[in-house]
Structure formats: structure tokens, C-alpha cells
Design a protein around this motif. Structure first.
Motif, short mmCIF file in Angstrom:
data_model
loop_
_atom_site.label_atom_id
_atom_site.label_comp_id
_atom_site.label_asym_id
_atom_site.label_seq_id
_atom_site.Cartn_x
_atom_site.Cartn_y
_atom_site.Cartn_z
N PHE A 61 13.28 4.54 -5.00
CA PHE A 61 11.83 4.49 -4.75
C PHE A 61 11.17 5.81 -5.14
O PHE A 61 10.16 5.85 -5.85
CB PHE A 61 11.60 4.17 -3.27
N LEU B 117 8.81 -4.82 -7.28
CA LEU B 117 9.84 -4.18 -6.46
C LEU B 117 10.05 -4.94 -5.16
O LEU B 117 11.19 -5.16 -4.74
CB LEU B 117 9.42 -2.74 -6.13
N PHE C 133 2.02 9.28 5.97
CA PHE C 133 1.57 8.21 6.87
C PHE C 133 1.82 8.55 8.34
O PHE C 133 2.85 9.13 8.69
CB PHE C 133 2.31 6.90 6.55
N PHE D 270 0.83 -1.20 0.00
CA PHE D 270 0.00 0.00 0.00
C PHE D 270 0.87 1.26 0.00
O PHE D 270 0.59 2.24 -0.68
CB PHE D 270 -0.94 0.00 1.21
N TYR D 271 1.94 1.21 0.76
CA TYR D 271 2.84 2.37 0.83
C TYR D 271 3.38 2.72 -0.55
O TYR D 271 3.33 3.87 -0.97
CB TYR D 271 3.98 2.04 1.79
N LEU D 272 3.85 1.71 -1.27
CA LEU D 272 4.39 1.96 -2.61
C LEU D 272 3.30 2.46 -3.55
O LEU D 272 3.50 3.39 -4.32
CB LEU D 272 5.01 0.67 -3.17
N ARG D 273 2.14 1.83 -3.48
CA ARG D 273 1.05 2.22 -4.38
C ARG D 273 0.55 3.62 -4.07
O ARG D 273 0.19 4.38 -4.97
CB ARG D 273 -0.11 1.21 -4.27
N SER D 274 0.54 3.97 -2.80
CA SER D 274 0.05 5.30 -2.42
C SER D 274 0.96 6.41 -2.93
O SER D 274 0.63 7.58 -2.86
CB SER D 274 -0.09 5.40 -0.90
N ARG D 275 2.13 6.00 -3.44
CA ARG D 275 3.04 7.01 -4.01
C ARG D 275 2.98 7.00 -5.54
O ARG D 275 3.82 7.62 -6.20
CB ARG D 275 4.48 6.74 -3.54
N GLY D 276 2.05 6.24 -6.09
CA GLY D 276 1.83 6.29 -7.54
C GLY D 276 2.34 5.09 -8.31
O GLY D 276 2.16 4.99 -9.51
N ILE D 277 2.99 4.16 -7.61
CA ILE D 277 3.55 2.98 -8.29
C ILE D 277 2.44 1.93 -8.43
O ILE D 277 1.81 1.56 -7.43
CB ILE D 277 4.75 2.43 -7.49
N ASP D 278 2.20 1.45 -9.66
CA ASP D 278 1.08 0.54 -9.85
C ASP D 278 1.34 -0.80 -9.15
O ASP D 278 2.47 -1.13 -8.82
CB ASP D 278 0.79 0.33 -11.35
N GLU D 279 0.26 -1.53 -8.95
CA GLU D 279 0.33 -2.73 -8.12
C GLU D 279 1.34 -3.74 -8.64
O GLU D 279 2.13 -4.32 -7.89
CB GLU D 279 -1.06 -3.38 -8.03
N GLU E 32 -2.84 3.88 -6.44
CA GLU E 32 -1.88 4.48 -7.36
C GLU E 32 -2.55 5.50 -8.29
O GLU E 32 -1.93 6.49 -8.67
CB GLU E 32 -1.14 3.41 -8.18
N ALA F 9 -3.00 8.64 -6.27
CA ALA F 9 -1.69 9.31 -6.17
C ALA F 9 -1.37 10.04 -7.46
O ALA F 9 -0.90 11.18 -7.44
CB ALA F 9 -0.61 8.29 -5.84
N CYS F 10 -1.61 9.39 -8.58
CA CYS F 10 -1.28 10.00 -9.86
C CYS F 10 -2.21 11.19 -10.16
O CYS F 10 -1.82 12.13 -10.84
CB CYS F 10 -1.36 8.97 -10.99
N ALA G 59 6.39 7.40 -12.23
CA ALA G 59 5.09 6.76 -12.44
C ALA G 59 4.01 7.84 -12.58
O ALA G 59 3.14 7.76 -13.45
CB ALA G 59 4.77 5.82 -11.27
N ILE G 60 4.10 8.85 -11.74
CA ILE G 60 3.12 9.94 -11.77
C ILE G 60 3.27 10.77 -13.05
O ILE G 60 2.29 11.11 -13.72
CB ILE G 60 3.26 10.83 -10.50
#
Lengths: 464, 257
Positions: free
Chosen positions: B100, A410, B86, A395-404, B75, B78-79, B107-108
Motif C-alpha cells: 500500500f 485494490l 487520521f 477515502f483512506y487510500l485516495r488520501s494517500r495519493g492513489i487515484d479512485e 488523491e 495528496a499528490c 502514485a505521488i
């Protein structure tokens, strides 16, 4: 000691025919010690047959699929691809490329020109034909044909494979790449590659043993490698299994370490249908160090068994085992880490860690430590964890825009990266890294079922 | 048009209704603060807006820039420009901080049809943000949040926010556990990002943070409902009278309703 169970060879007649045929034409058939080696090994194999799951060493791995398949020896190397097609398999920066097709050394596909002074590389069969007596000191001296029927079977058919000798004081920059290729086949076929790798005092070298398939078909690749590291030798060995999923791959790496020798074994199990990877170092001289590092990644119905047998036979030695497993689909992984500390091996420092990620509800891991300690001043620890991809991290990674998909990839790479970090930087590691990245791309594609409940990571650690 | 418009939002976690009808409108340029006692649903609201999947929306809607936020994956949100700092940043061994963050930024950018940023362009911008948050570049060579102190983790959240430049920044109890120096640095980072086209939602238990990040609107959340809204003075009033006052008021509202 091996438990004696009824022989489980259903095709003993076929093996006898294959062996009789083999002995008639095999290189070194007139060399008495070699003939005895083969005959004794075959007799042993006939006596015990294939192991069953009643045998403690094979509790988690059922080889009845091998036992009931009528395999024929495959020596036909006529229909094979051109040299240009090998290019994709080349390891950049290797000091020698040694190719074997269906277990047979292929000089025309190999590239030994660049191998430096002090290094002798040859096909074992050639070596047997030209100078068999030079092999007698080591060949068959270390492999335990009594404990493991597959080692007996390999030794019965010992003929071709790699022979590497690195002379005293030689430091080899690029790795020696041994590439074992099996070609397509209509008939179930078997091969028993045998490698003898000898490193004299104060040498430094890396060897990659890699198994690939060109085309499908049922195949049994039952390889054995004897690796001899003399005093102060520093050796890295890579075992890379990436055959197709119908392949049976049984491999044994038997390491003999002299005083202050430092050997590192890296196993990368990515392919194969049923895979058993035995790593058996014997620390036979004071002050030896051994690192056994592994990554196994399975999906579908792959069965990946990692069997470690670390023998501390001398004082002041240290051994480390680190294995990471990633299992998806119905894949079944096994980590069996046996550490034996002999009576005189005081001040032994042995550690074993197995970490696993299960990506599906149906994936399975059996992890079993087995410590046998006969000395009184030793430090042995073992630990294992079984978990899933951590939802918080995802969730942390996805919440930064990285798709699932990328986020999963990763996290898998990070998990596999622990194994990469234990490899010395260089051409062999780069090769391993490329293969892992490519492989995890496909594994990361899965999406978990909604039903799977978050499961707490289970772990244990003990100090003995 | 409001940047974020929440209408009658009901949310259930593990079978319990936590949010019981939230209405909230945030316009670009505004800073809103949600205050409330423990268990009032503050963090749930933040997590739902960041699209955590374990929170179930049973009623209501949330529009972000006119689009259905509740239909978005994390995601996608976010985008689109939603960022949540958090309350408990996650440690991720094996993934480098810098790697990261650049992956996230790219990605964005890709989502928005912009070119990916290479390391040459990324680094100078990144260093500038590190400086703003008084963070040691060496920390960035480590894995994400691994071995960071509590304060470093919180600063890392604001650093990510500064790099990713969201349209809506949600701070989920970013002040909890921070000493006054770290609080000042975090507030400085947040204030540097205030702009007419960006909105912020500051979720906090304590009024202290609001001395440094002065909100335009304060909402008091009690038992899953906003029981009072007002200007920055409401925060001070709460500080003085405590949450007991609003809780009593909330009960009155329920009784008379």
C-alpha cells in the motif's frame, strides 16, 4: 425430492430428433449398459422437462431462455483456429493440456506428452470406443439425474469429454488443464461435455476445467463431471467459466469422497450470460474433508448461480464453503448452500460463508442457506454478508495519493484475494490469479452514481 | 506566499453548518495548532482540507500553493503535498501495508513526473522510517492497520507521513488515546519532519501534545469560528482556564457583533 411441475420443454420434438440422431452414431451405441444409461436419462429428462422457478432448487434462476431456444448439437470442428492461437489459453506449468472444441476432444490441439507415469488421460469418446467396460464402475454412478434435469440431459448425450485416471500413489506436480472451447456459430448450439476423473488411493492431483468462447453466438454448454476420490486422495478441482455473455453455462461437479479423502473445489465464475454452477460432494467415508471455495464476478445482465449441495454421509467429516461475489450493473448472483447431514454422520463439522459486494443499485444477490440435519452431534454454521465498497477505506487510500480507479481495484482485489488465499500455491492458483486480476481491471472502471446512499453492511450468522 | 490560505470557509455536514467562516494563513516552516472543545469543527476542518467528499463547502476558499484546494480530489490533494494523519485510521483487510505504502509513494512520484521507486530502493528508506517510529517490520507484512493496537495505528499514520514527505501535514487528534510513551514516539517522528519548507497543522483537544510538538501559532476554534489566535502560551492558558473561558468570550463576540 424434486417438485414435479409441468414440463417446460417447448421443443421436446427437437430434443427427440437430436437424441435419435445421436444414438444412431454415438460411440458405444452397442454397449448395453451405456445405452441404458442414455435411454433412462433421456426418458427422465422428457418426463420432467426443464426446471421452473417454482422448483425450490431453481427459485432464483429462470431457465426459460434455455427451454425455448431450439438448440442443435454441434459437432463440426472443421473451422477452428491453429495451434498457435491456443497459446494464450495455456496454463504455464501444466502437466497436460487437453483441448475440447465444441465438446469434442481435439487430440491434435492437445499436449499429453508430458503427462507422467501413473496418469492416464484420454477423450471419453475414445475410451468408450476402445475399452467401454473399464468405465462401467464409475460412469453415471454418482450424478443425480433424478434431482436435476440438466444432469439427465447431459447423461442422455454422454459421449465425449475428459477421462482422467490417476493410479494409486501417484503424485502429480503440475495441473491437468481441460480447456473447453466453443467456436462461433450462427445457429443456437448445445454441447454436453462429460468428464470422469478418477483418483485412486493416496494420489495427489489438480485438475482445471475451463470454459472459453472463440466467437459469439447462442450456445448452451451443459457439462457434468464425476470426480471420484479414493482413500487418502488429495485432489484440487478448478472450474473456470469465462465464456462470452450470450452463453448459457450449466455445470455440475459431483464429488464422491472415500475415507480420509481431501477434495478442494474452486469455482471462478467470470463470464457467461446465464451460469449455474452446481457443486455436489458426498462425504461417503470417515474423516473426509471438503473445501468448496468460489468467486463470482458479474456485470451487465449476467446471472451467476452457485448451487452447493454438501452431503455428509459419514462421521468425522468436515466441509467448508466460502463464496465471495462481486456484482455490478444489473448482474444477479445466487448463493444457495445446502448442507445435508445424514443420520449416521456424527461429529460433522460444516461451515458456510457467503460474502458479497454490490457495486451498483441494480445489482442483486440472493443468498440462501439450507441446513438439513438428521444427526444429533454436529456443528453447522452459516453466515452471509452483503455490502458495498467501504467509503472509509476508499477515502483512506485516495488520501494517500492513489487515484479512485486504482483504489477501487485494490479493494476489489483484496476482496477477491480471500478466495485466492484458499488455493494451494502453484500453477493453477497463478493461472486463477492472473484471470482475476485481468477481469477486475475492467470491473473497477465503474464510478458509482451520486445518488447511492451509503448502505450499512447487512450480515447474519447462525450456529446450529 | 502562504502555503495554505483559507478565507471565510463555511462547511456543512449533513445539513448542519459546522464551520462558519474560517480564516487561516500557514507559511512554509510553520507549525500551527488548532485547539477546541468537542464539536467545535476541528476534525471537519482537517477532513475538508484532506478533501473528504461528504463535507460540503458552502462559502469561502482555500488555496494550497496558490491552487484551489477545494476543487481537488483527495488523491490530487495528496499528490500536491497534503497529508492528513487520521484520527481513526482505517483497517483494510487484504492489502499489505508495505505494498500500500509503496503504491501510494509511486502514485505521488508519478504525478510529479518522477520515476517510480522499485522495492530495492524503497526498502532501505522504509526501514529507516520504521526505526524512527520504533515499529516492528513484521507489522508491515500484515494488512493495512489490521489487528494493530490504537498506538500502532497512530504510529503507522506518522510512518506514512514520513515516507510520503508531504508539504502540509495535518494531524487530526493524533494524540487521542495514546499513552505517554507512544506520544513521545509519535512526537519524535513528527519533529524529525519539521523543516523550513514543510508546514504542519496540529489539531488537538489537549494541550499535552503541544509540550512535545511546540507550535508557532495556536488557534482556538469554538462553534465553527476561530475565536482567538496567539503563540504557544495560548495553549498553556487554555490548559489552565479550560475551554469555558473561550466559549464565554465567543458568546460575547457574537453579542457585540
Amino acid at each position: 425430492m424434486t417438485t414435479h411441475m409441468p414440463a417446460a420443454i417447448e421443443n421436446v420434438q427437437d430434443y427427440l430428433e437430436s437424441f435419435t440422431e445421436f444414438e444412431k452414431q454415438a460411440a458405444g451405441r452397442n454397449v448395453s449398459w451405456l445405452r441404458k444409461l442414455r435411454d433412462d436419462a433421456f426418458a427422465r429428462f422428457c418426463e420432467v422437462g426443464f426446471p421452473t422457478t417454482h422448483d425450490e432448487d431453481w427459485r432464483f434462476t429462470n431457465v426459460s431462455g434455455i427451454a425455448r431456444t431450439p438448440f442443435v448439437m454441434k459437432t463440426d470442428t472443421a473451422a477452428r483456429p491453429s495451434k498457435s492461437e491456443w497459446k494464450t489459453y495455456r496454463v504455464e506449468g501444466a502437466s497436460a493440456h487437453v483441448v475440447f472444441v465444441n465438446g469434442r476432444f481435439a487430440r491434435d490441439l492437445s499436449d499429453l506428452k508430458t503427462s507422467p507415469k501413473g496418469v492416464k488421460i484420454a477423450g471419453l469418446r475414445e475410451q468408450i470406443a476402445n475399452n467401454p467396460d473399464a468405465l462401467e464402475t464409475h460412469l453415471g454412478r454418482y450424478l443425480d439425474i433424478h434431482r436435476d434435469p440438466f444432469c439427465a440431459l447431459n447423461t442422455a448425450f454422454v459421449e465425449d469429454g475428459a477421462f482422467v485416471h490417476v493410479a494409486r500413489g501417484t503424485v502429480l506436480a503440475g495441473p491437468i488443464h481441460l480447456l473447453f472451447v466453443s467456436t462461433a456459430s450462427d445457429q443456437a448450439s448445445m454441447m454436453h461435455p462429460r468428464n470422469l476423473l478418477v483418483f485412486d488411493n493416496e494420489t495427489q492431483a489438480t485438475v482445471i476445467e475451463e470454459y472459453v468462447s472463440l466467437g459469439g453466438g447462442t450456445v448452451l454448454c451443459n457439462s457434468a463431471t464425476e470426480l471420484v476420490a479414493a482413500e487418502n486422495a488429495t485432489v484440487s478441482h478448478y472450474m473456470i467459466e469465462r465464456e462470452h455473455k450470450e452463453a448459457f453455462n450449466i455445470s455440475t461437479l459431483r464429488i464422491q469422497q472415500a475415507r480420509s479423502a481431501n477434495v478442494t473445489s474452486h469455482s471462478l465464475l467470470l463470464g457467461g450470460g446465464l451460469v449455474r454452477n452446481n457443486v455436489h460432494p458426498v462425504l461417503a467415508g470417515d474423516g473426509g474433508e471438503c473445501l468448496i471455495n468460489g468467486l463470482f464476478v458479474g456485470d451487465g445482465r449476467q446471472h451467476l448461480d452457485n448451487y452447493m449441495h454438501v452431503e455428509h454421509a459419514s462421521p468425522h467429516c468436515s466441509s467448508r464453503q466460502f463464496y465471495n461475489g462481486i456484482l455490478d450493473g444489473h448482474a444477479h448472483g445466487v448463493f444457495h448452500g445446502r448442507i445435508v447431514v445424514h443420520k449416521d454422520a456424527q461429529k460433522t463439522d460444516a461451515k458456510q460463508t457467503n460474502r458479497n459486494l454490490l457495486l451498483s443499485d441494480d445489482a442483486q444477490i440472493d443468498t440462501k442457506p439450507q441446513l438439513e440435519i438428521y444427526a444429533d452431534d454436529v456443528k453447522c454454521t452459516h453466515g452471509a454478508t452483503i455490502g458495498q465498497i467501504e467509503e472509509n477505506a476508499l477515502f483512506y487510500l485516495r488520501s494517500r495519493g492513489i487515484d479512485e480507479r486504482s483504489a477501487r481495484r485494490l479493494l476489489l482485489l483484496a476482496f477477491a484475494g480471500e478466495c485466492l488465499d484458499r488455493m494451494q500455491p502453484g500453477a493453477a492458483r497463478d493461472h486463477a490469479e492472473r484471470l482475476i486480476h485481468e477481469h477486475l481491471l475492467s470491473v473497477a472502471d465503474y464510478l458509482p452514481g451520486q445518488s447511492s446512499q451509503p448502505q450499512k453492511e447487512r450480515s447474519w450468522e447462525e450456529v446450529g | 506566499m502562504a502555503l495554505l490560505e483559507i478565507k471565510n470557509l463555511h462547511v456543512t455536514v449533513g445539513g448542519h453548518e459546522i464551520l462558519k467562516g474560517i480564516d487561516l494563513k500557514i507559511h512554509p516552516g510553520e507549525v500551527h495548532s488548532i485547539m477546541g472543545p468537542n464539536g467545535s469543527g476541528k476534525s471537519t476542518l482537517a477532513q475538508v482540507l484532506a478533501r473528504r467528499q461528504t463535507y460540503y463547502v458552502t462559502q469561502g476558499e482555500a488555496l494550497f500553493n496558490g491552487r484551489d484546494l477545494l476543487a481537488m480530489k483527495p488523491e490530487e490533494a495528496a499528490c500536491e503535498g497534503v497529508f492528513m494523519a487520521f484520527q481513526y485510521p482505517v483497517e483494510i483487510p487484504g492489502i499489505g501495508n508495505t505494498y500500500f505504502l509503496r503504491s501510494a509513494l509511486n502514485a505521488i512520484r508519478k504525478y510529479r513526473g518522477e520515476d517510480e521507486m522499485d522495492a530495492m530502493d524503497f526498502l532501505p528508506m522504509f526501514r529507516e522510517k520504521l526505526k524512527l517510529l520504533e515499529m516492528d517490520e513484521k507489522l508491515m507484512n500484515r494488512s493495512v492497520n489490521e489487528g494493530f493496537s490504537g498506538g500502532e495505528k497512530k504510529r503507522n499514520e506518522i510512518l506514512q507521513m514520513a515516507v510520503l514527505q508531504p508539504k502540509l501535514a495535518i494531524l487530526d487528534e493524533t494524540d487521542s488515546g495514546l499513552d505517554i510513551d507512544a506520544l513521545r514516539i509519535v512526537a519524535k517522528g513528527v519533529n524529525a519532519m519539521r523543516s523550513p519548507d514543510r508546514a504542519m497543522l496540529v489539531v488537538t483537544h489537549y494541550q499535552r501534545l503541544l509540550n512535545y510538538i511546540v507550535p508557532d501559532h495556536v488557534h482556538v476554534l469554538v462553534d465553527g469560528r476561530i475565536v482567538r489566535s496567539g503563540g504557544p502560551e495560548l495553549a498553556l492558558e487554555l490548559e489552565e482556564k479550560g475551554y469555558g473561558w473561550t466559549e464565554a468570550e465567543a458568546r460575547q463576540v457574537q453579542v457585540s457583533a
